[in-house]
Write an enzyme that holds these catalytic residues in place. Structure first.
Site, PDB file in Angstrom:
ATOM      1  N   ASP A 180       0.861  -1.175   0.000  1.00  0.00           N
ATOM      2  CA  ASP A 180       0.000   0.000   0.000  1.00  0.00           C
ATOM      3  C   ASP A 180       0.909   1.240   0.000  1.00  0.00           C
ATOM      4  O   ASP A 180       2.136   1.144   0.072  1.00  0.00           O
ATOM      5  CB  ASP A 180      -0.942  -0.032   1.226  1.00  0.00           C
ATOM      6  N   GLU A 208     -10.546   6.752   4.711  1.00  0.00           N
ATOM      7  CA  GLU A 208      -9.499   6.149   5.543  1.00  0.00           C
ATOM      8  C   GLU A 208      -9.540   6.695   6.968  1.00  0.00           C
ATOM      9  O   GLU A 208     -10.618   6.917   7.529  1.00  0.00           O
ATOM     10  CB  GLU A 208      -8.143   6.362   4.867  1.00  0.00           C
TER      11      GLU A 208
HETATM   12  C1  GLC Z   1      -4.451   4.241   0.046  1.00  0.00           C
HETATM   13  C2  GLC Z   1      -5.346   3.081   0.421  1.00  0.00           C
HETATM   14  C3  GLC Z   1      -5.476   2.022  -0.637  1.00  0.00           C
HETATM   15  C4  GLC Z   1      -5.310   2.641  -2.011  1.00  0.00           C
HETATM   16  C5  GLC Z   1      -3.901   3.201  -2.114  1.00  0.00           C
HETATM   17  C6  GLC Z   1      -3.666   3.910  -3.454  1.00  0.00           C
HETATM   18  O1  GLC Z   1      -3.704   4.650   1.159  1.00  0.00           O
HETATM   19  O2  GLC Z   1      -5.064   2.417   1.644  1.00  0.00           O
HETATM   20  O3  GLC Z   1      -6.758   1.397  -0.471  1.00  0.00           O
HETATM   21  O4  GLC Z   1      -5.522   1.663  -3.017  1.00  0.00           O
HETATM   22  O5  GLC Z   1      -3.587   4.094  -1.063  1.00  0.00           O
HETATM   23  O6  GLC Z   1      -4.450   5.056  -3.544  1.00  0.00           O
END
Ligand code: GLC
Length: 593
Positions: A285, A482
């Site tokens: 991530d 988030e």
């Molecule tokens: C974010 C999220 C993830 C996402 C990634 C790219 O922090 O946790 O779900 O796909 O970054 O945007």
């Protein structure tokens, strides 16, 4: 002369570019010829805003992403396709001509793009209990993504949300593993019958593993449960996604019993890759490897630990040059074996070959016309209607009278596309306001009410009087994403909504509450004053689907995908935990007539 037998470079070059050759053969021939720099470049995913096309070529980058809200200017489908093609041509200018794979978060439609169809967030789709509908939404999303270029979607989130305090509860299809597992039909929709078919994009099962089970529902927190519970609750949706052929898995920010998932070799290599036989690519991530040691930024140890744990591609949005240097030094020092680098490249290159990127590297502009199309919006409208959950209907105040009813509409979420879409819409966090074309819930009510009917709107409810048949209050949450959406304290309605509801109640008119939120809220104290309550979740751009249910054009069929608390002190509250909820998991009323 046979390729690979010392034949001419042309023959050799042709080998991995020959679509008639088996995928494995093409990948092995390519791998045989790649340098360490090229292999490390393939494992590097940078954010579009931190690279130039020249960087893509010079550093042999294997992937780019658009983070939430990271968009070209202007933010139009055509501009996206131009941006994508520009970067892709830069990748094709490298000696091996390996195409990029470009990732986006199209988590409820192609939600970064103005004008795209925005579908209900997953919690609403969980309420709809319709896996085939979810597959169709995946397919529609894949068309809109394909037309604009990207070939990789960081979706579906198959998280199991166990604590509604969690800011990502709305990204979950539900609180028991069976629901996310059933809705992995999203993978089939996104990827199509086979990778590389028309409008096929790589799906991502995320976030592996236990993101919805952290103590206190803290985003990126610590999931403190036994392995048996981890396997019983959080693993099944990944098993289902893998069975459906999910091409990638994204590692989660959370820790499991104090150890960050991004560095967890047992979970990633022993369980995911070996036990579950996942053959796709594992992606970290956003700066996820930086969190392994609990300190900002990444160290050589964290790079080494995450790659050796089994991560194949590292999402390192900005500091990607230092990542490349660091990983190369770790390989040259013998602390990351070449076999691990080759395994990662095999996984990445296999997906690129299967997607047909070598043959069709540029945006498929035939699908540009599907972005926000009437067909997709109709599908979204149906999904909105099927996601509505009727929780109370005293005196059958619903369905509203379509002929000549006098309806008063109020609430901050009644006429706000941004609020009804929620986070991950145009920007990462989403925002209130007229952020993209669509139909607000108020507009849907106006379109559905009878010609002889009356619809009066007042955001704060002022002006309501006893002459109306019903007052519809569209209230709830404003957008978040988030950790910004974590609610460690109270989980009730805000003061603005409470004041609006008080005005409506004082008029003596029956009150219908439409709750636009990413999760259950603590409404027990106010519920007795309401005649009806509909959980609308985060419906997206097609608010008319809400009106379809309010007026009985479609009967409510939705069922709660999460248990609804009686009070916030009950969190976490889930099916089978012995607590006494306000509304149990699976609850949902319909109309008698
Ligand atoms: C974010 C999220 C993830 C996402 C990634 C790219 O922090 O946790 O779900 O796909 O970054 O945007």
């Amino acid at each position: 002369m046979l390729a690979g037998t010392g034949g001419s470079a042309t023959a050799e070059t042709a080998a991995h570019l020959d679509p008639k050759r088996p995928v494995h053969d093409r990948v092995e021939r390519l791998l045989d010829r790649m340098t360490l720099d090229e292999k490390i470049g393939q494992m590097t995913q940078a954010e579009r805003g931190s690279v130039t096309a020249g960087d893509v070529t010079a550093y042999r980058l294997g992937s780019l992403l658009s983070g939430g809200g990271s968009v070209p200017t202007p933010n139009t489908p055509e501009s996206w396709a131009d941006m994508y093609d520009g970067f892709q041509r830069a990748a094709l200018a490298t000696p091996r001509r390996i195409p990029l794979i470009y990732g986006v978060d199209a988590v409820h439609g192609h939600n970064n793009v103005v004008g795209a169809t925005i579908f209900p967030h997953n919690i609403g789709l969980g309420a709809a209990r319709n896996p085939e509908l979810v597959r169709r939404i995946g397919a529609a999303t894949a068309e809109e993504v394909t037309g604009t270029g990207p070939d990789w979607n960081f979706a579906p989130c198959v998280c199991v949300a166990r604590n509604d305090r969690w800011g990502r509860t709305y990204e979950s299809f539900g609180e028991i593993p069976e629901l996310p597992a059933q809705m992995t039909t999203a993978v089939s929709g996104l990827q199509g019958p086979r990778l590389g078919g028309p409008a096929s994009v790589l799906a991502t099962a995320k976030h592996y593993v236990g993101d919805g089970g952290t103590t206190g529902g803290v985003d990126q927190g610590n999931t403190e449960i036994s392995e048996a519970e981890l396997r019983r609750i959080h693993l099944p949706p990944f098993q289902a996604a893998i069975r459906r052929g999910a091409g990638s898995v994204m590692i989660s920010f959370n820790s499991w019993n104090g150890v960050k998932a991004h560095g967890h070799r047992y979970l990633i290599t022993d369980v995911l890759k070996k036990e579950l036989r996942f053959s796709g690519l594992v992606v970290s991530d956003w700066n996820g490897i930086d969190q392994i040691d609990g300190q900002p930024g990444f160290t050589a140890a964290e790079v080494r630990t995450s790659i050796n744990a089994g991560i194949d591609m590292v999402m390192v949005p900005n500091d990607w040059k230092r990542f490349i240097e660091t990983l190369k030094a770790e390989v040259e020092a013998g602390r990351v074996p070449m076999s691990r680098i080759d395994d990662a490249n095999r996984r990445i290159l296999t997906k690129k070959v299967q997607l047909g990127l070598f043959e069709r590297p540029l945006a498929d502009r035939r699908y540009l016309r599907t972005v926000g199309s009437g067909e997709h919006r109709e599908l979204a409208r149906r999904a909105v209607a099927e996601s509505q959950v009727l929780l109370k209907n005293e005196g059958n105040v619903l369905p509203l009278d379509r002929r000549d009813g006098r309806i008063f509409v109020a609430g901050k979420n009644a006429d706000d596309i941004g609020n009804q879409s929620g986070g991950w819409t145009i920007t990462w966090q989403g925002s209130s306001g007229d952020i993209t074309p669509g139909t607000t819930i108020l507009e849907g009510i106006r379109q559905t009410a009878g010609k002889r009917g009356t619809v009066t709107y007042s955001k704060d409810g002022s002006g309501v009087d006893g002459s109306y048949d019903a007052a519809v209050a569209v209230v709830g949450e404003t957008p978040y994403a988030e950790f910004m959406g974590d609610r460690p304290g109270a989980m009730g309605l805000d003061a603005e909504d409470l004041a609006t509801l008080q005005r409506l109640r004082a008029s003596g008119v029956p009150v219908v509450v439409v709750l636009v939120s990413g999760r259950p809220l603590d409404v027990s104290a106010q519920l007795p004053q309401w005649n009806a309550l509909v959980a609308s979740w985060l419906p997206g751009t097609e608010g008319r689907g809400v009106a379809d249910v309010l007026f009985g054009v479609r009967k409510p069929t939705g069922k709660l995908p999460v248990t609804w608390m009686k009070d916030v002190g009950q969190q976490p509250i889930n099916k089978g935990d012995g607590k006494d909820p306000l509304f149990p998991f699976g609850y949902g009323l319909t109309y008698r007539r």
